[in-house]
Design an enzyme around this catalytic site. Sequence first.
Site, mmCIF file in Angstrom:
data_model
loop_
_atom_site.group_PDB
_atom_site.id
_atom_site.type_symbol
_atom_site.label_atom_id
_atom_site.label_comp_id
_atom_site.label_asym_id
_atom_site.label_seq_id
_atom_site.Cartn_x
_atom_site.Cartn_y
_atom_site.Cartn_z
ATOM 1 N N TYR A 136 0.849 -1.189 0.000
ATOM 2 C CA TYR A 136 0.000 0.000 0.000
ATOM 3 C C TYR A 136 0.885 1.240 0.000
ATOM 4 C CZ TYR A 136 -4.331 2.472 0.166
ATOM 5 O OH TYR A 136 -5.365 3.286 -0.179
ATOM 6 N N ARG A 189 -8.951 10.814 -7.933
ATOM 7 C CA ARG A 189 -8.082 11.427 -6.910
ATOM 8 C C ARG A 189 -7.336 10.319 -6.188
ATOM 9 N NH1 ARG A 189 -7.066 12.242 -2.023
ATOM 10 N NH2 ARG A 189 -8.643 10.735 -1.411
ATOM 11 N N LYS A 207 -6.520 -2.172 -1.244
ATOM 12 C CA LYS A 207 -7.453 -2.092 -0.114
ATOM 13 C C LYS A 207 -8.051 -3.463 0.197
ATOM 14 C CE LYS A 207 -7.701 2.447 0.784
ATOM 15 N NZ LYS A 207 -7.618 3.119 2.073
ATOM 16 N N GLU A 279 -13.811 4.693 -2.869
ATOM 17 C CA GLU A 279 -12.384 4.934 -2.674
ATOM 18 C C GLU A 279 -11.838 5.898 -3.726
ATOM 19 O OE1 GLU A 279 -8.977 4.905 -0.731
ATOM 20 O OE2 GLU A 279 -10.643 3.640 -0.076
ATOM 21 N N ASP A 280 -11.184 6.956 -3.272
ATOM 22 C CA ASP A 280 -10.436 7.899 -4.111
ATOM 23 C C ASP A 280 -11.281 8.518 -5.222
ATOM 24 O OD1 ASP A 280 -8.279 7.627 -2.527
ATOM 25 O OD2 ASP A 280 -7.028 6.527 -3.934
ATOM 26 N N ASP A 302 -13.889 5.718 2.437
ATOM 27 C CA ASP A 302 -12.727 5.610 3.315
ATOM 28 C C ASP A 302 -11.951 6.912 3.397
ATOM 29 O OD1 ASP A 302 -10.863 4.156 4.967
ATOM 30 O OD2 ASP A 302 -9.494 4.182 3.267
ATOM 31 N N ASP A 303 -11.906 7.675 2.306
ATOM 32 C CA ASP A 303 -11.160 8.930 2.311
ATOM 33 C C ASP A 303 -11.794 9.953 3.239
ATOM 34 O OD1 ASP A 303 -9.342 8.124 0.080
ATOM 35 O OD2 ASP A 303 -11.245 8.044 -0.984
ATOM 36 N N ASN A 442 -0.481 11.639 1.643
ATOM 37 C CA ASN A 442 0.164 10.481 1.029
ATOM 38 C C ASN A 442 0.414 10.756 -0.448
ATOM 39 O OD1 ASN A 442 0.301 8.520 3.158
ATOM 40 N ND2 ASN A 442 -1.909 8.320 3.048
#
Length: 598
Positions: A136, A189, A207, A279-280, A302-303, A442
């Site tokens: 990850y 993103r 993930k 996610e993202d 999750d973000d 990150n």
Amino acid sequence: MLAKSVTRFSGVGVAVSGMLRPRVQLSGFSSNSSGEATPGPLSVPEKHGMDIIRDPSLNKGMATTLKERQSLGIHGLLPPNFTTQDAQVERCMIHLAAKPNALEKYIYLCSLQDRNERLFFRLLKDHLEELMPIIYTPTVGLACQKYGVLFRRPRGLFITIHDKGHIYDILKNWPVKNVKAVCFTDGERILGLGDQGCQGMGIPVGKMALYTGCAAINPQYCLPVTLDVGTNNQALLEDPMYIGLRHKRVTGDAYDEFIDEFISACKARYGSSVLMHFEDFGNQHAFRLLSKYLDNTCCFNDDIQGTASVALAGILGSLRITNNKISDHTFVFLGAGEANLGIAELICLKMEKEGVPKAEAYKKIFMLDSRGLLVKSRTNLTKHKLPFAKDMPECRNLEEVIKNVKPTALIGAAAQPKTFTKEIIEEMTRNNERPIIFALSNPTSQAECTAEEAYKWSNNKAVFASGSPFPRYEQDGHIFEPGQGNNAYIFPAVALGVMCCGSINIPDELFLQSAEALSYLVSDKDLAVGRVYPRLSDIQEISVKIAVSVIERAYELNLATVYPKPENLEQFVRDQLYSTDYPTFIPETYEYDLSNYQ
């Protein structure tokens, strides 16, 4: 609110709504180094011969016993040596040590997962702290950028905007029917790297690997998906190696209809309790889609929520160093995107729980976006930013805001590297005995400052955490082991808890519960070296305890659908966990006793 579909539960050991069947130890056998048989779980495959070796969920390599090789038609296809899984793990670590860089190690681990699933997850379980940065962040970011040349074989589904009207048919192409969790992205993103288009697939794949590596969720129940609607990254569109659609992103009604069909198709294919993990997604879609589906779908982003929960857990851990309450603190956030807004909202929810009115909680949080401090005179603020707007003059300079506000905590998640300067950290230290400084962006290249910089510029007073890992740091006799605010502490555990109890949705209260549970697991020994998170090496035990806490709260909120409530929740959760032990492929045999019939 959805109507509940209640599943009767008669005790640990039955199939339950929304989760896998518990692993049952049958009287079978597993291999040892001599090729003999020892007691172990039983699993007789329907496949035969080379198909077993080619199936990563069945392949055991040279840990396959002689009897298994002979009976399943694979004798002679493997070297005439019999080994153990322990020896295989050691062999894998030797291979990894020989790789010249992190990306090559990532490629090796992907190939191992493609060959031998149980060995991959055993390796992950035994060496998670060492391998987490490989599978990850930060390595997965580089892997996404190079995904076009790294792609070997599918580990998930690619569904495009041009597949509208046929998404359910594509889901049917996935070989596993009993999917329990879907992690999906549109690649807009990716970490702090921006639009990676179709090549963002590395994120949901990573993930889902952490679902198993961190929370022992059966990998067969996890489906990674990339929703390709195009990309606005011109470099990708011009790259001959790019593997996605070669046109600009589709937006508007067509985009919304596409997302809606995808979520509806997943529910139709896998059941209404299937967990949908956003996610993202880009800021313009992330909040809007979460708000749209939060109450009628078992879903989370999750973000927004995962990042918020792990950051809040770190803050709660920090309070044991600063010796005060969260309502005693004032926060400045660099960045007002989905991560920081999610953190800020969860901080407010925690303050409310402590008795602070929500309006007063908002006053303790100051946020800067790309145009500066959120103030009421600005006319361009979205509805998610408005609660944090202050009646102050406009200001675009972070250092000036720090001097005026004198916060106790500084949190960055704007992917703006080196923005926590020496002057800013020194100013934070002048105003606070123990300033809280979280550089959460990150990958590592995007961090607002390094751990060394935070400690050095604060004269070793900073309570520091980061989004990506930083090494141990020693100065003037002080030893620091900076904690990583890794979402992996939260999202696998939340998924495990939600899937075990069949929660109909996942409100912010469950993420607040997760943050509190995680903060309780930080030891005094951790705090002594400045680490506000427990060690990643203990992640599976941590996940079980957080999952139990989530389940307890889900029952309190009347969200769970598994009834009656199991008496021993921790044992109930443990009975659901995936085992990396190799099963035996040889069933028990027996002879007829015909002595009384002669």
